[in-house]
Design an enzyme around this catalytic site. Structure first.
Site, PDB file in Angstrom:
ATOM      1  N   ARG A   1      59.547  38.953  83.768  1.00  0.00           N
ATOM      2  CA  ARG A   1      60.407  37.891  83.960  1.00  0.00           C
ATOM      3  C   ARG A   1      61.831  38.196  83.717  1.00  0.00           C
ATOM      4  O   ARG A   1      62.688  37.665  84.289  1.00  0.00           O
ATOM      5  CB  ARG A   1      59.738  36.501  83.065  1.00  0.00           C
ATOM      6  CG  ARG A   1      58.831  35.986  83.682  1.00  0.00           C
ATOM      7  CD  ARG A   1      58.184  34.625  82.526  1.00  0.00           C
ATOM      8  NE  ARG A   1      57.062  34.269  82.768  1.00  0.00           N
ATOM      9  CZ  ARG A   1      56.087  33.729  82.056  1.00  0.00           C
ATOM     10  NH1 ARG A   1      56.563  33.500  80.534  1.00  0.00           N
ATOM     11  NH2 ARG A   1      54.976  33.127  82.495  1.00  0.00           N
TER      12      ARG A   1
ATOM     13  N   CYS B   1      55.244  28.286  81.792  1.00  0.00           N
ATOM     14  CA  CYS B   1      55.028  27.029  82.119  1.00  0.00           C
ATOM     15  C   CYS B   1      56.066  25.693  81.434  1.00  0.00           C
ATOM     16  O   CYS B   1      56.331  24.802  82.469  1.00  0.00           O
ATOM     17  CB  CYS B   1      53.493  26.508  81.822  1.00  0.00           C
ATOM     18  SG  CYS B   1      53.252  26.847  80.011  1.00  0.00           S
TER      19      CYS B   1
ATOM     20  N   HIS C   1      51.557  19.514  80.132  1.00  0.00           N
ATOM     21  CA  HIS C   1      52.750  19.640  79.025  1.00  0.00           C
ATOM     22  C   HIS C   1      53.618  18.370  79.309  1.00  0.00           C
ATOM     23  O   HIS C   1      53.838  18.086  80.370  1.00  0.00           O
ATOM     24  CB  HIS C   1      53.393  21.030  79.121  1.00  0.00           C
ATOM     25  CG  HIS C   1      52.596  22.054  78.824  1.00  0.00           C
ATOM     26  ND1 HIS C   1      51.290  22.156  78.399  1.00  0.00           N
ATOM     27  CD2 HIS C   1      52.930  23.394  79.030  1.00  0.00           C
ATOM     28  CE1 HIS C   1      50.932  23.268  78.049  1.00  0.00           C
ATOM     29  NE2 HIS C   1      51.758  24.177  78.240  1.00  0.00           N
TER      30      HIS C   1
ATOM     31  N   GLN D   1      52.458  20.429  74.160  1.00  0.00           N
ATOM     32  CA  GLN D   1      51.776  21.456  74.900  1.00  0.00           C
ATOM     33  C   GLN D   1      50.246  21.326  74.879  1.00  0.00           C
ATOM     34  O   GLN D   1      49.764  21.316  73.732  1.00  0.00           O
ATOM     35  CB  GLN D   1      52.032  22.833  74.959  1.00  0.00           C
ATOM     36  CG  GLN D   1      53.819  23.011  75.354  1.00  0.00           C
ATOM     37  CD  GLN D   1      54.358  24.268  74.953  1.00  0.00           C
ATOM     38  OE1 GLN D   1      55.449  24.633  74.579  1.00  0.00           O
ATOM     39  NE2 GLN D   1      53.655  25.318  75.690  1.00  0.00           N
TER      40      GLN D   1
ATOM     41  N   THR E   1      39.108  34.784  87.864  1.00  0.00           N
ATOM     42  CA  THR E   1      37.979  33.690  87.076  1.00  0.00           C
ATOM     43  C   THR E   1      38.600  33.192  85.893  1.00  0.00           C
ATOM     44  O   THR E   1      38.131  32.332  85.640  1.00  0.00           O
ATOM     45  CB  THR E   1      36.892  34.738  86.639  1.00  0.00           C
ATOM     46  OG1 THR E   1      37.487  35.974  85.717  1.00  0.00           O
ATOM     47  CG2 THR E   1      36.121  35.628  87.710  1.00  0.00           C
ATOM     48  N   GLY E   2      39.990  33.244  85.582  1.00  0.00           N
ATOM     49  CA  GLY E   2      40.579  32.599  84.471  1.00  0.00           C
ATOM     50  C   GLY E   2      40.942  31.255  85.065  1.00  0.00           C
ATOM     51  O   GLY E   2      40.777  30.689  86.330  1.00  0.00           O
ATOM     52  N   GLU E   3      41.557  30.436  84.190  1.00  0.00           N
ATOM     53  CA  GLU E   3      42.103  29.141  84.395  1.00  0.00           C
ATOM     54  C   GLU E   3      42.996  29.041  85.538  1.00  0.00           C
ATOM     55  O   GLU E   3      42.959  28.410  86.583  1.00  0.00           O
ATOM     56  CB  GLU E   3      42.640  28.391  83.220  1.00  0.00           C
ATOM     57  CG  GLU E   3      43.325  26.937  83.338  1.00  0.00           C
ATOM     58  CD  GLU E   3      42.547  25.898  82.452  1.00  0.00           C
ATOM     59  OE1 GLU E   3      42.176  26.478  81.217  1.00  0.00           O
ATOM     60  OE2 GLU E   3      41.974  24.999  82.911  1.00  0.00           O
ATOM     61  N   VAL E   4      43.922  30.010  85.477  1.00  0.00           N
ATOM     62  CA  VAL E   4      45.080  29.764  86.376  1.00  0.00           C
ATOM     63  C   VAL E   4      44.765  30.647  88.043  1.00  0.00           C
ATOM     64  O   VAL E   4      44.818  30.010  88.923  1.00  0.00           O
ATOM     65  CB  VAL E   4      46.371  30.667  85.941  1.00  0.00           C
ATOM     66  CG1 VAL E   4      47.416  30.859  87.171  1.00  0.00           C
ATOM     67  CG2 VAL E   4      47.027  29.916  84.589  1.00  0.00           C
TER      68      VAL E   4
END
Lengths: 333, 333
Positions: free
Chosen positions: A100, A129, A242, A156, A12-15
């Site tokens: 990462r 990003c 960005h 950004q 449900t988030g932006e990404v």
């Protein structure tokens, strides 16, 4: 065609929402799509390929039968659910920072080190990003001659802070236009008509965690342990995409002409570099697409073997959702 | 106390109006203040020290009896009127780019090379606004060890384009909030919620005239002919105050501690560098004052002998009006 069961953790988030869009656009071979989020979002309805899906609460049992889990949640949640995802036999393509720098986990920009997905042991990490967008812009240069150093300053967008960023910027802009109170919840200070040189947490040496990602992640993605990067990360009142001003220093001296020719041919890049016609990358033009625009290419005047350029790319798409789906596409290819 | 007759050429513009304010604040020993502008603005009333003054059309005869002429007009107008100003026996402190690189004309930032005003032959030039703010921020470093190179990226406010810049940004913000048409007159593209990597005119090598000023003017101001500067200039949706992300490379290696201590003692600078308390320079905080805020001071990670920092300063004041009035103050001292 083989079909795959795919879950989005943090749907449900932006990404997460963008991942669903990118799966559709790329016609990803999905059998079942499972939308997972926090208890707070469970029960929400979302539409995928014309079908209404119900968001479920993510639990350790949510991943059974899944082939691929796209992670669009926080690093803490990624760490919490990773064991269950791997145990369920799915591959976790995670957009958070959790894994990462884990040497067991490939960190992949498909156009740069796509082969690294083969090394996965159940988890693949999506880079930061700004790092993705900068490396996409300079990868043509790296192929001409290995990059030794980068000096980068970022510009950004507020959407980099999640769905709340654009809401806060819009509310502050409205308050400025209509004469209301400025409220700051997502950002530590007013971001409308301001700049905040603070993204991530501060380290002892004065850099932020965000600023160090370009060096740390850049080394891993480019397979270049000696890469040195100085980065300054700045939040700007832009909704999406960005931009990065970067000087690139290579092993051998490159001409502007050969760099432009190389960028023009590079996958995932668009050369937008015709100053006479006022053509250069701008965040307004790059939003809502997967291509990184590269321009203002010129010889660096301060140091030898340097090229200075300016690039813009949509950090919610190529900087996050698209990059993760591309890694998933390599997995199923 | 001796009093001086002062004229402002371009009195109705953004910088001209600010010059009047700064003359008042600094209690400049003014006998007569003459406000000069184009025929279009002649007849306008403006208030100085409680007295109403009428703007006059600037002509070759306007400068008789003047001791100092503060120039806040275009380079073309500065060039057109300079002979008449010098002939009238006044000193022309000009904010335009017309005479900056003329070897007969001192280019002065009073805190850096104030002594150069003595070399004037009737004209003193005010440097470019981003150049002033950047050099103010790094001058403490230059005193510790001569600066060899700078790699700079600017974040320039819309007021740098004159009084029309903030009007255009406000109108575009209003259109975004209320759903109207975006009009672009001052800037080539929408600047609200966007970034434009284009200030000045493009040169053959891909740099803009604005970007080259930091090297060309920096050499003259610092008396350092070998200074090398790579600069990228970007317009950002901020009303006032330019910010610059800059890496400074010096002859000898400096520690962050000695740089911070030096900046803290430096005239015209304020050290705002306490990340743990979220203290760093921001344009919102530096607007409408003369001090350049300097922070985010850290070791450069890309090259040896480098310090990376972030600074913000009001380009209409220290970057233009205040700097000119300060030069005039040195003249009458």
């Amino acid at each position: 065609m083989k079909l795959y069961n795919v879950a989005i953790l943090g749907a449900t988030g932006e990404v997460g929402r963008e991942m669903m869009k990118v799966l559709t656009e790329r016609n990803f071979p999905v059998a079942e799509l499972r939308l997972l989020a926090s208890a707070r979002s469970a029960g929400k309805k979302m539409t995928y390929m014309g079908k209404e899906l119900t968001v479920e609460e993510a639990t350790e049992d949510s991943f059974k039968g899944m082939d691929i889990v796209l992670g669009a949640a926080s690093a803490d949640l990624a760490r919490a659910f990773a064991p269950a995802i791997v145990k369920a036999g799915a591959v976790f393509v995670d957009n958070s920072s959790a894994f990462r720098m884990n040497p067991e986990v490939p960190l992949v920009v498909p156009e740069i080190n796509g082969d690294d997905v083969k090394l996965n042991k159940g988890i693949i990490s999506n880079p930061n990003c700004s790092t993705i967008i900068t490396l996409m812009a300079v990868k043509a240069i790296h192929k001409l001659s290995p990059i030794q150093k980068l000096v980068a300053s970022t510009y950004q967008a507020v959407s980099g802070a999640g769905a709340g960023g654009p809401i806060e910027l819009a509310a502050q802009n409205k308050a400025i236009v209509e004469g209301g109170e400025i409220e700051c919840k997502v950002f530590p200070y007013q971001i409308a008509e301001n700049l905040i040189p603070h993204i991530g947490s501060f380290l002892d040496d004065g850099y932020t965690t965000e600023e160090m990602k370009m060096q740390n992640e850049g080394r891993k993605i480019l397979h270049q342990d000696t890469l040195k990067v100085t980065c300054t990360c700045v939040r700007v009142p832009v909704v999406r995409s960005h931009s990065i001003s970067v000087s690139v220093y290579t092993e051998r001296d490159l001409t502007v002409e050969e760099v432009k020719a190389a960028v023009a041919k590079e996958e995932g890049c668009l050369l937008v570099d015709d100053p006479a016609s006022k053509k250069y990358p701008m965040p307004k033009d790059t939003s809502d697409q997967d291509i990184v625009f590269v321009g203002r290419i010129r010889k660096d005047l301060a140091f030898e073997n340097g090229i200075t350029l300016w690039c813009s790319g949509d950090q919610v798409r190529k900087g996050a959702a698209t990059n993760a789906v591309q890694s998933a596409q390599l997995l199923v290819k």
